[in-house]
Design an enzyme around this catalytic site. Structure first.
Site, short mmCIF file in Angstrom:
data_model
loop_
_atom_site.label_atom_id
_atom_site.label_comp_id
_atom_site.label_asym_id
_atom_site.label_seq_id
_atom_site.Cartn_x
_atom_site.Cartn_y
_atom_site.Cartn_z
N THR A 239 -4.49 6.90 8.36
CA THR A 239 -5.29 7.01 7.13
C THR A 239 -5.46 5.65 6.45
O THR A 239 -5.98 5.59 5.34
CB THR A 239 -4.65 7.99 6.15
OG1 THR A 239 -3.39 7.46 5.72
CG2 THR A 239 -4.45 9.36 6.78
N GLU B 68 -3.05 13.09 0.58
CA GLU B 68 -4.20 12.72 1.40
C GLU B 68 -4.86 13.97 1.94
O GLU B 68 -6.05 14.18 1.78
CB GLU B 68 -3.74 11.80 2.54
CG GLU B 68 -3.11 10.52 2.01
CD GLU B 68 -3.35 9.35 2.91
OE1 GLU B 68 -2.77 9.32 4.01
OE2 GLU B 68 -4.15 8.46 2.53
N HIS C 158 4.80 11.07 4.76
CA HIS C 158 4.45 10.92 6.18
C HIS C 158 5.63 10.36 6.96
O HIS C 158 6.16 9.31 6.61
CB HIS C 158 3.26 9.96 6.32
CG HIS C 158 1.97 10.55 5.88
ND1 HIS C 158 0.85 9.80 5.59
CD2 HIS C 158 1.62 11.86 5.70
CE1 HIS C 158 -0.13 10.63 5.24
NE2 HIS C 158 0.32 11.88 5.29
N HIS D 92 0.80 -1.22 0.00
CA HIS D 92 0.00 0.00 0.00
C HIS D 92 0.83 1.27 0.00
O HIS D 92 0.29 2.36 -0.11
CB HIS D 92 -1.06 0.01 1.11
CG HIS D 92 -0.56 -0.30 2.47
ND1 HIS D 92 -0.22 0.68 3.36
CD2 HIS D 92 -0.35 -1.48 3.11
CE1 HIS D 92 0.18 0.12 4.50
NE2 HIS D 92 0.11 -1.18 4.36
N HIS E 66 6.85 7.09 4.79
CA HIS E 66 6.22 6.52 3.59
C HIS E 66 5.51 7.62 2.81
O HIS E 66 5.45 8.77 3.27
CB HIS E 66 5.24 5.39 3.99
CG HIS E 66 4.09 5.90 4.78
ND1 HIS E 66 4.08 5.94 6.15
CD2 HIS E 66 2.90 6.45 4.40
CE1 HIS E 66 2.96 6.47 6.59
NE2 HIS E 66 2.21 6.80 5.53
N HIS F 119 2.30 8.86 -0.19
CA HIS F 119 1.00 8.65 -0.83
C HIS F 119 1.02 9.39 -2.17
O HIS F 119 1.45 10.55 -2.22
CB HIS F 119 -0.12 9.20 0.06
CG HIS F 119 -0.19 8.51 1.40
ND1 HIS F 119 -1.01 7.42 1.63
CD2 HIS F 119 0.47 8.74 2.56
CE1 HIS F 119 -0.85 7.02 2.89
NE2 HIS F 119 0.04 7.81 3.48
O1 1SD Z 1 -0.46 4.31 6.03
C1 1SD Z 1 0.28 4.27 7.23
C2 1SD Z 1 0.49 2.83 7.62
O2 1SD Z 1 1.30 2.19 6.66
C3 1SD Z 1 1.16 2.75 8.92
O3 1SD Z 1 2.43 3.30 8.75
C4 1SD Z 1 0.39 3.54 9.92
C5 1SD Z 1 1.13 3.60 11.23
O4 1SD Z 1 1.31 2.32 11.74
O5 1SD Z 1 0.23 4.87 9.51
C6 1SD Z 1 -0.47 5.00 8.31
S1 1SD Z 1 -0.59 6.75 8.03
O6 1SD Z 1 -1.73 7.26 8.81
O7 1SD Z 1 0.66 7.39 8.40
N1 1SD Z 1 -0.90 7.03 6.50
ZN ZN Z 2 0.50 7.86 5.39
#
Ligand code: 1SD
Ligand code: ZN
Length: 258
Positions: A202, A107, A120, A64, A95, A97
């Site tokens: 998210t 996002e 993020h 993802h 990571h 998006h």
């Molecule tokens: O999408 C991430 C997810 O991969 C994971 O990192 C989670 C934290 O455990 O966070 C979400 S996010 O809210 O940072 N998009």
């Molecule tokens: Zn994220």
């Protein structure tokens, strides 16, 4: 099904994770007229470890997103504190998006405007011992978010990561990369201020545990960099990995600067 959620019908997440329709979900649209100044007599946002090169760095296609993680020398694990945060929050991973084209990908949106990329940096509150425990608390996670806009300036952190994207084109592929300090992402951290609000992860399980801090400085990303992200294969052959914005439900959004 767990872990293989898709972005074609994000409303389907509710069936397995009812909190995905809870009162403090993320992302949100940030309307400038809704943003209040935070009266802050708090210590300014601070951080350490961002200039330290980790001993080991890994990129993973988790189906993802592409996730960057590292192992830093003891006491140098990137950490943030201050501002709206109480206590120390340690970095877990970074990571991104993105979208199928340049009109969407972020996002969070600003005045209903989407950006092609959002970064993020996920931190968890050290008082809670580990990230899975932290996710159970309403102040357990702090995510620093950066919006990126298409421009000519390459981002040196993204350049270093994408050198090895060819090794993680498929979900569940992972590779170690030549380690670099996070400062290569050019994060003159939130110096021009940031907006902060209380929200959620998210992605499933959508835990309502996140203090969001979103830099108001929009960063640059090149078309080559965007295309590298778009070549990464996601679960369900999704061509994007951003969740639509969620209802604000009268939550305050604050603007803070140091
Ligand atoms: O999408 C991430 C997810 O991969 C994971 O990192 C989670 C934290 O455990 O966070 C979400 S996010 O809210 O940072 N998009
Ligand atoms: Zn994220």
């Amino acid at each position: 099904r767990r872990g293989h959620f898709g972005y074609t019908r994000p409303d389907d997440w509710l069936a397995d994770f009812p909190i995905c329709s809870g009162p403090r979900q993320s992302p949100i649209n940030i309307e400038l007229q809704d943003v209040k100044m935070m009266e802050s007599k708090r210590p300014p946002l601070g951080r350490y470890g961002y200039d330290t090169r980790p001993k080991k760095m890994t990129i993973t296609n988790n189906g993802h997103s592409v996730q960057l993680s590292g192992v830093w020398p003891a006491r140098d694990t990137p950490t943030v504190y201050g501002g709206p945060l109480t206590g120390l929050y340690e970095l877990a991973q970074v990571h991104f998006h993105w979208g199928a084209d340049n009109d969407a990908g972020s996002e969070h949106t600003v005045a209903n405007h989407s950006f092609p990329l959002e970064m993020h940096m996920v931190h968890w509150k050290k008082a809670y011992q580990n990230i899975s425990e932290a996710i159970k608390h309403d102040d357990g996670i702090a995510v620093l978010g950066y919006l990126l806009s298409l421009d000519k300036n390459a981002n040196m952190g993204i350049e270093r990561m994408r050198t090895d994207f060819s090794k993680i084109l498929k979900p569940r592929q992972s590779t170690d990369i030549d380690p670099f300090p996070l400062s290569l992402f050019d994060l003159d951290l939130l110096k021009e201020g940031y907006v902060t609000y209380l929200g959620s992860l998210t992605t499933p399980p959508c835990s309502e545990s996140v203090i969001w801090l979103i830099s108001v400085r929009i960063k640059d990303v090149t078309i080559d960099e965007l295309e590298s992200f778009r070549k990464l294969q996601l679960d369900n052959h999704d061509d994007h990995n951003y969740r639509p914005t969620q209802p604000l439900n009268d939550r305050p959004i604050y603007y803070l600067y140091d």
